[in-house]
Scaffold this motif. Sequence first.
Motif, PDB file in Angstrom:
ATOM      1  N   ASP A 114       0.834  -1.209   0.000  1.00 44.89           N
ATOM      2  CA  ASP A 114       0.000   0.000   0.000  1.00 44.89           C
ATOM      3  C   ASP A 114       0.869   1.260   0.000  1.00 44.89           C
ATOM      4  N   ASP A 115       0.266   2.369  -0.410  1.00 41.51           N
ATOM      5  CA  ASP A 115       0.998   3.644  -0.450  1.00 41.51           C
ATOM      6  C   ASP A 115       1.317   4.165   0.945  1.00 41.51           C
ATOM      7  N   ARG A 288       1.028  18.037  -3.770  1.00 39.34           N
ATOM      8  CA  ARG A 288      -0.090  18.982  -3.792  1.00 39.34           C
ATOM      9  C   ARG A 288      -1.418  18.242  -3.860  1.00 39.34           C
ATOM     10  N   SER A 289      -1.471  17.196  -4.661  1.00 36.01           N
ATOM     11  CA  SER A 289      -2.703  16.407  -4.768  1.00 36.01           C
ATOM     12  C   SER A 289      -3.085  15.816  -3.420  1.00 36.01           C
ATOM     13  N   GLU A 290      -2.089  15.292  -2.701  1.00 31.85           N
ATOM     14  CA  GLU A 290      -2.340  14.701  -1.394  1.00 31.85           C
ATOM     15  C   GLU A 290      -2.809  15.766  -0.393  1.00 31.85           C
ATOM     16  N   GLU A 291      -2.224  16.962  -0.474  1.00 31.18           N
ATOM     17  CA  GLU A 291      -2.634  18.041   0.428  1.00 31.18           C
ATOM     18  C   GLU A 291      -4.092  18.430   0.194  1.00 31.18           C
ATOM     19  N   LYS A 319      -8.088  15.414  -7.773  1.00 28.86           N
ATOM     20  CA  LYS A 319      -8.214  14.430  -8.852  1.00 28.86           C
ATOM     21  C   LYS A 319      -7.468  14.882 -10.100  1.00 28.86           C
ATOM     22  N   MET A 320      -7.595  16.164 -10.455  1.00 24.88           N
ATOM     23  CA  MET A 320      -6.900  16.688 -11.632  1.00 24.88           C
ATOM     24  C   MET A 320      -5.395  16.605 -11.465  1.00 24.88           C
ATOM     25  N   LEU A 321      -4.902  16.942 -10.268  1.00 28.18           N
ATOM     26  CA  LEU A 321      -3.461  16.857 -10.010  1.00 28.18           C
ATOM     27  C   LEU A 321      -2.980  15.413 -10.077  1.00 28.18           C
TER      28      LEU A 321
END
Length: 627
Positions: A114-115, A288-291, A319-321
């Motif tokens: 897993d991540d 940035r996506s995770e933030e 989602k876009m990131l």
Amino acid sequence: MTPAQAEISKLIDLLKIEKDEDYAQYQQKMLNTSLEERRRQGVTWYPVVKANHFISTGERWTVELERTSHLEQNHAFQSGAVVSLFLGQDERDSTTQGVISFIRDNKMRIVINDDDLPDWIGDGKLGVNLLFDEGSYREMHKALMEVLKAENGRLAELREIVYGANRPAFKSGYDFQSVNLNESQNQALTKVFNARDVAIIHGPPGTGKTTTLVNAIKEVVKTERQVLVCAQSNAAVDLLVEKLDVLGIEVLRLGHPARLTPEVIENSLDVKIANHAYFKELREIRKRSEEYRRMAGKYKRNFGHEERMQRNLLRKEAKMLKEDADRIEQHITEDLMDRAQVIACTLVGSTHSLVNDRVFKTVFIDEASQALEPAAWIAIRKAYRVVMAGDHQQLPPTVKSIKAAKEGLENTLFEKAIGLPEATVMLQTQYRMHPDIMRFSSDYFYEGKLKTASEVLERTYAMELEHFVFIDTAGAGFTEKVKKQTLSTYNEEEAALLVKHLGDNILPDTSIGIIAPYKAQVEVLHDLIKDNPAFDEVRENITINSVDAFQGQERDIIYISLTRSNDKSEIGFLKEYRRMNVAMTRARNQLVIIGDSGTLGKDNFYNAVLDYAQKTGGYKSAFEFLY
């Protein structure tokens, strides 16, 4: 249906028998037994404590665990195995999967799939279960079905050629000559270059099979943009990768980082992605996506229309990131794939998504004589021609079902293809063994065709050695025993004799291997050596292990403890003569075999070993060394 298709159809049935038997053994050990019983069977560690956790090579979370009780119990865990990490004795809700990257004594490292690390990793007593590897069977079955159904095209042609229905074709006129290779090695490279369909490199012990294969790959990539290189085991793939990398060849190693050796980790896909010019940008976008995702998931006491809109916007941005990050990662991986001259992986690993749509002119398969035929076809499907290297007189593939083995599953594609004499070259000059050690194996397994390289004949020795020794324990009263927990055989008196003989004849600066066919005997020998002050200065030079663990290795001196000593002349799997061939051909300067002729002498193979020892003057009685 052609005869070849009929054979493949039978192979599909045998593979199912093997899978069912493998799974039945797994169920017996795992699914239908208590945690305590599984721990005793060696397929569960419980309890373990988390000693450490960190992000390892390839941006993967690694958990370091330590077994704190039941330390004396044996286990079946090994590097590369798929495992489940669980919390507490319930084992249902809190679990995560991973791959063992390191295991020694009572410590284990698991690379988590897993991540993120699970939230419960520090909540209490942890445990580890060994998992059943169903994916390999699924891929082998899929490959066989594809081979079976092929009615025309390259796969159908290769199937009919390997099974002997059609003759393999060769170009003419190309004669490879390298001053760095001997005559038979150059013949092998010539065969590889001229083969249109299949070429076989038969490499007996010490004949430089790996060197020959690496040179063949190096020359082929000069004319072919990219080749696929596979082997049955991760260790064999890593050895090829290491040697190709030294030659300056651009190698991309596919596979889980936990299964790779430190020497080749820089060639892995994960590390190459991390070192790519675009990785910094990729990591920033992911961050940035995770933030944004985390901000969207924050709890708020007052949650109205505006908060809901804000959350939706944050989720949309996340989602876009993520999509941007996925596109960049895809670009990086495609760039790495395109630049690689060699794609290297295990046979089952050639199902990797990055390889799925690629077709190679040539696939090289090392250890082909140890690979189940269904696994070999996984890789061959992706190529126009196949080059296989191995030795069917050494370790066979592992088959758990006796029925499947007897009906043909243990017969490899390498053994079938070696029946095509025009496609096969046997390497004949060996660079490892003193002639007295080599000669028995050469005569018994290789029609007396092996010869010793001049470099071996020119070696100087610290003292004069008897090169082939058999110490006969007949009449000494030694008795084999069976360990109740594992049903493995051991012989304490024989182990003590071996240790005494080694201690009395120890040489400084000499590598020593001690081989026993039974795990329990390996453990007895290990205990005798580790606590014996006579070996304090040389203990680091001594390796004690099973036959399988010594495959591909060599030592200056090899001791073999045959272990069996009984009144019924029962020798168990000592009848697997190919394993004995591996054990006996690991020695460079001296081979010392210890066994009971009263138990072994009725077997034709061991009778031949005893005769050879007497012929060379190496036959000894245990009574010469007991007092």
